[in-house]
Write a protein that holds these residues in place. Structure first.
Motif, PDB file in Angstrom:
ATOM      1  N   LYS A 311       0.803  -1.233   0.000  1.00  0.00           N
ATOM      2  CA  LYS A 311       0.000   0.000   0.000  1.00  0.00           C
ATOM      3  C   LYS A 311       0.837   1.285   0.000  1.00  0.00           C
ATOM      4  O   LYS A 311       0.442   2.284  -0.600  1.00  0.00           O
ATOM      5  N   GLN A 312       2.010   1.237   0.685  1.00  0.00           N
ATOM      6  CA  GLN A 312       2.890   2.414   0.738  1.00  0.00           C
ATOM      7  C   GLN A 312       3.443   2.764  -0.638  1.00  0.00           C
ATOM      8  O   GLN A 312       3.998   3.844  -0.833  1.00  0.00           O
ATOM      9  N   SER A 313       3.341   1.841  -1.571  1.00  0.00           N
ATOM     10  CA  SER A 313       3.909   2.075  -2.901  1.00  0.00           C
ATOM     11  C   SER A 313       2.828   2.395  -3.943  1.00  0.00           C
ATOM     12  O   SER A 313       3.105   2.427  -5.136  1.00  0.00           O
ATOM     13  N   TYR A 314       1.595   2.593  -3.467  1.00  0.00           N
ATOM     14  CA  TYR A 314       0.523   2.958  -4.408  1.00  0.00           C
ATOM     15  C   TYR A 314      -0.077   4.295  -3.957  1.00  0.00           C
ATOM     16  O   TYR A 314      -1.278   4.447  -3.790  1.00  0.00           O
ATOM     17  N   LEU A 315       0.813   5.253  -3.749  1.00  0.00           N
ATOM     18  CA  LEU A 315       0.347   6.555  -3.254  1.00  0.00           C
ATOM     19  C   LEU A 315       0.168   7.512  -4.428  1.00  0.00           C
ATOM     20  O   LEU A 315       1.126   8.091  -4.920  1.00  0.00           O
ATOM     21  N   LEU A 316      -1.059   7.640  -4.862  1.00  0.00           N
ATOM     22  CA  LEU A 316      -1.365   8.515  -5.987  1.00  0.00           C
ATOM     23  C   LEU A 316      -1.254   9.966  -5.563  1.00  0.00           C
ATOM     24  O   LEU A 316      -0.969  10.849  -6.357  1.00  0.00           O
ATOM     25  N   TYR A 317      -1.518  10.223  -4.265  1.00  0.00           N
ATOM     26  CA  TYR A 317      -1.521  11.596  -3.743  1.00  0.00           C
ATOM     27  C   TYR A 317      -1.155  11.556  -2.272  1.00  0.00           C
ATOM     28  O   TYR A 317      -1.106  10.478  -1.652  1.00  0.00           O
ATOM     29  N   ASN A 318      -0.924  12.743  -1.698  1.00  0.00           N
ATOM     30  CA  ASN A 318      -0.509  12.849  -0.287  1.00  0.00           C
ATOM     31  C   ASN A 318      -1.589  12.359   0.675  1.00  0.00           C
ATOM     32  O   ASN A 318      -2.783  12.503   0.402  1.00  0.00           O
ATOM     33  N   ASP A 319      -1.146  11.814   1.798  1.00  0.00           N
ATOM     34  CA  ASP A 319      -2.038  11.504   2.928  1.00  0.00           C
ATOM     35  C   ASP A 319      -3.145  10.507   2.630  1.00  0.00           C
ATOM     36  O   ASP A 319      -4.227  10.576   3.220  1.00  0.00           O
ATOM     37  N   LYS A 320      -2.909   9.605   1.690  1.00  0.00           N
ATOM     38  CA  LYS A 320      -3.920   8.591   1.390  1.00  0.00           C
ATOM     39  C   LYS A 320      -4.189   7.791   2.675  1.00  0.00           C
ATOM     40  O   LYS A 320      -3.239   7.318   3.318  1.00  0.00           O
ATOM     41  N   PRO A 321      -5.467   7.647   3.059  1.00  0.00           N
ATOM     42  CA  PRO A 321      -5.737   6.990   4.341  1.00  0.00           C
ATOM     43  C   PRO A 321      -5.747   5.460   4.231  1.00  0.00           C
ATOM     44  O   PRO A 321      -5.734   4.905   3.132  1.00  0.00           O
ATOM     45  N   GLY A 322      -5.754   4.788   5.382  1.00  0.00           N
ATOM     46  CA  GLY A 322      -5.962   3.334   5.430  1.00  0.00           C
ATOM     47  C   GLY A 322      -4.745   2.506   5.068  1.00  0.00           C
ATOM     48  O   GLY A 322      -4.874   1.321   4.767  1.00  0.00           O
ATOM     49  N   LEU A 323      -3.531   3.116   5.132  1.00  0.00           N
ATOM     50  CA  LEU A 323      -2.347   2.378   4.678  1.00  0.00           C
ATOM     51  C   LEU A 323      -2.021   1.184   5.582  1.00  0.00           C
ATOM     52  O   LEU A 323      -1.417   0.212   5.140  1.00  0.00           O
ATOM     53  N   ALA A 324      -2.445   1.262   6.844  1.00  0.00           N
ATOM     54  CA  ALA A 324      -2.122   0.171   7.777  1.00  0.00           C
ATOM     55  C   ALA A 324      -3.322  -0.773   7.954  1.00  0.00           C
ATOM     56  O   ALA A 324      -3.259  -1.718   8.738  1.00  0.00           O
ATOM     57  N   ASP A 325      -4.409  -0.512   7.218  1.00  0.00           N
ATOM     58  CA  ASP A 325      -5.614  -1.341   7.387  1.00  0.00           C
ATOM     59  C   ASP A 325      -5.570  -2.568   6.495  1.00  0.00           C
ATOM     60  O   ASP A 325      -5.276  -2.466   5.294  1.00  0.00           O
ATOM     61  N   ASP A 326      -5.894  -3.726   7.051  1.00  0.00           N
ATOM     62  CA  ASP A 326      -6.037  -4.903   6.188  1.00  0.00           C
ATOM     63  C   ASP A 326      -7.467  -4.933   5.627  1.00  0.00           C
ATOM     64  O   ASP A 326      -8.277  -4.030   5.917  1.00  0.00           O
ATOM     65  N   ALA A 327      -7.757  -5.968   4.838  1.00  0.00           N
ATOM     66  CA  ALA A 327      -9.058  -6.042   4.162  1.00  0.00           C
ATOM     67  C   ALA A 327     -10.208  -5.977   5.167  1.00  0.00           C
ATOM     68  O   ALA A 327     -11.207  -5.268   4.952  1.00  0.00           O
ATOM     69  N   GLU A 328     -10.047  -6.681   6.276  1.00  0.00           N
ATOM     70  CA  GLU A 328     -11.107  -6.743   7.276  1.00  0.00           C
ATOM     71  C   GLU A 328     -11.392  -5.354   7.859  1.00  0.00           C
ATOM     72  O   GLU A 328     -12.549  -4.928   7.965  1.00  0.00           O
ATOM     73  N   GLU A 329     -10.295  -4.635   8.197  1.00  0.00           N
ATOM     74  CA  GLU A 329     -10.471  -3.291   8.780  1.00  0.00           C
ATOM     75  C   GLU A 329     -11.090  -2.331   7.766  1.00  0.00           C
ATOM     76  O   GLU A 329     -11.965  -1.529   8.112  1.00  0.00           O
TER      77      GLU A 329
END
Ligand code: SAM
Ligand code: SF4
Length: 364
Positions: A311-329
């Motif tokens: 997820k850290q490598s698919y940052l289209l723009y700044n401050d994209k949320p949910g980077l630490a969330d798995d599918a369930e979260e």
């Protein structure tokens, strides 16, 4: 003197100046627009929200759009592509959680290897789920042959944002070469429709050089091409992109969010039975962005099923949320937004755009 909003909202077909008046509304004056849009949604398509499990398949991209964090000239990100097993695992998750629908998104890649990989994965997912999962692709501009191959392998929806319907503005947002050509993007949308896809498009809102007239034209463009689904949201700058130099000329994030909300609401009124996504970019700006988009007329959400390590490598723009969330979260958080909006989740339903269903006679 512009016409009173109450009068505009009673009209059957909105004209450009009327759309502009609506888009210019700000809280609390826009509450009448949002209430009307929610009423249209309730009466036309009901209060069900459909999940599309999102797989960010690869950040390898051959293009260099001036706004996008994963453009090929940005060397900051490690480039990745999910393995077949990771894609199948994510599809399995969507299937067992009764999402009934999946979206595979990626940087643009037209190599034969990529085309065949997607084709193979589509066949595997279709077989594994006995065609119960409806698959949307968002893999950029491809040849008619590739679109056809993927369609035959089991993908039936395609999302390709036009980004802006103003060709002059499109030019300012992209390098001047054949790969980034407005006419070609438009042609790709036509080809997708010809092949038989349920077609989605969209724009970014609050781009540098973009005017409110441009945004009104975008909505008219969606109506003119008779689109089935829309994914649109605020433009958010990314440090390592050429457009970042214009950051001081942008509207504030809050204003971009409010206009995006108005765009969703006006479009729901203009195109009553299409599918409209509550996008991640809206949630990036406002902690209640998803919920507020649903209350403005959106009816689709995309829980992110991408493995956390990518997820850290698919940052289209700044401050994209949910980077630490798995599918369930991700699923839980979106479920909560849906509950807070007073909507319900359409589990086990494909959630076709009603517009598409009427135009083609498709069911479910
Ligand atoms: N590569 C494919 C394409 O461009 O159609 C699909 C993936 S691309 C990352 C998906 C969308 O991300 C684009 O259509 C664009 O609208 C959006 N996007 C890219 N950069 C953005 C930014 N800085 N702010 C908001 N949205 C952005
Ligand atoms: Fe690549 Fe799509 Fe980003 Fe453009 S918007 S650079 S095509 S991923």
């Amino acid at each position: 003197m512009p016409e009173p909003v109450e009068k505009i909202l009673k009209k059957k077909t909105l004209q450009k100046d009327e759309i502009i008046t609506l888009l210019k509304l700000r809280p609390p004056d826009n509450s009448i627009l949002l209430t009307k849009a929610l009423d249209v949604k309730t009466k036309t398509i009901g209060r069900k929200v459909y999940f599309r499990g999102l797989i960010e398949f690869s950040n390898r991209c051959s293009k260099n759009c001036y706004y996008c964090g994963i453009r090929s000239h940005n060397t900051r990100y490690r480039r990745y592509q999910l393995t077949d097993q990771e894609v199948i695992k994510a599809a399995q998750y969507a299937y067992t959680n009764h999402f009934a629908s999946l979206i595979i998104q990626s940087g643009e890649n037209s190599s034969q290897k990529f085309i065949s990989t997607i084709e193979r994965l589509l066949r595997e997912i279709s077989q594994m789920t006995n065609r119960a999962l409806h698959i949307t692709l968002s893999l950029g501009e491809q040849t008619e042959e590739s679109y056809q191959r993927w369609y035959e392998a089991g993908a039936h929806r395609y999302l390709l944002r036009i980004e802006t319907s103003n060709p002059g503005l499109y030019k300012k947002l992209h390098p001047a070469n054949k790969m980034h050509d407005y006419t070609q993007r438009l042609e790709a949308l036509k080809t997708l429709r010809k092949v038989g896809y349920q077609v989605g498009t969209g724009v970014m809102i609050g781009l540098p050089f973009q005017t409110i007239e441009d945004l009104a034209d975008d909505l008219l463009f969606f109506r003119e091409i008779d689109i089935d689904m829309i994914g649109m949201g605020p433009y958010i700058e990314h440090e390592e992109t050429p457009l970042f130099q214009y950051r001081n000329q942008l509207l504030s994030l809050q204003e971009r969010f409010e206009i995006s909300l108005n765009m969703v609401a006006v479009l729901r009124i203009m195109m009553r039975n299409i599918n409209i996504a509550a996008t991640t970019a809206m949630q990036t700006i406002d902690p209640h962005g998803h919920e507020r988009a649903l209350l403005a007329g959106a009816n689709v959400m995309m829980p992110n099923l991408t493995p956390i390590k990518y997820k850290q490598s698919y940052l289209l723009y700044n401050d994209k949320p949910g980077l630490a969330d798995d599918a369930e979260e991700s699923k839980e958080l979106m479920g909560e937004s849906i509950r807070l909006a007073g909507d319900t989740i359409g589990y086990g339903e494909w959630g076709h755009s009603k517009h598409y269903a009427i135009r083609t006679g498709a069911r479910r």
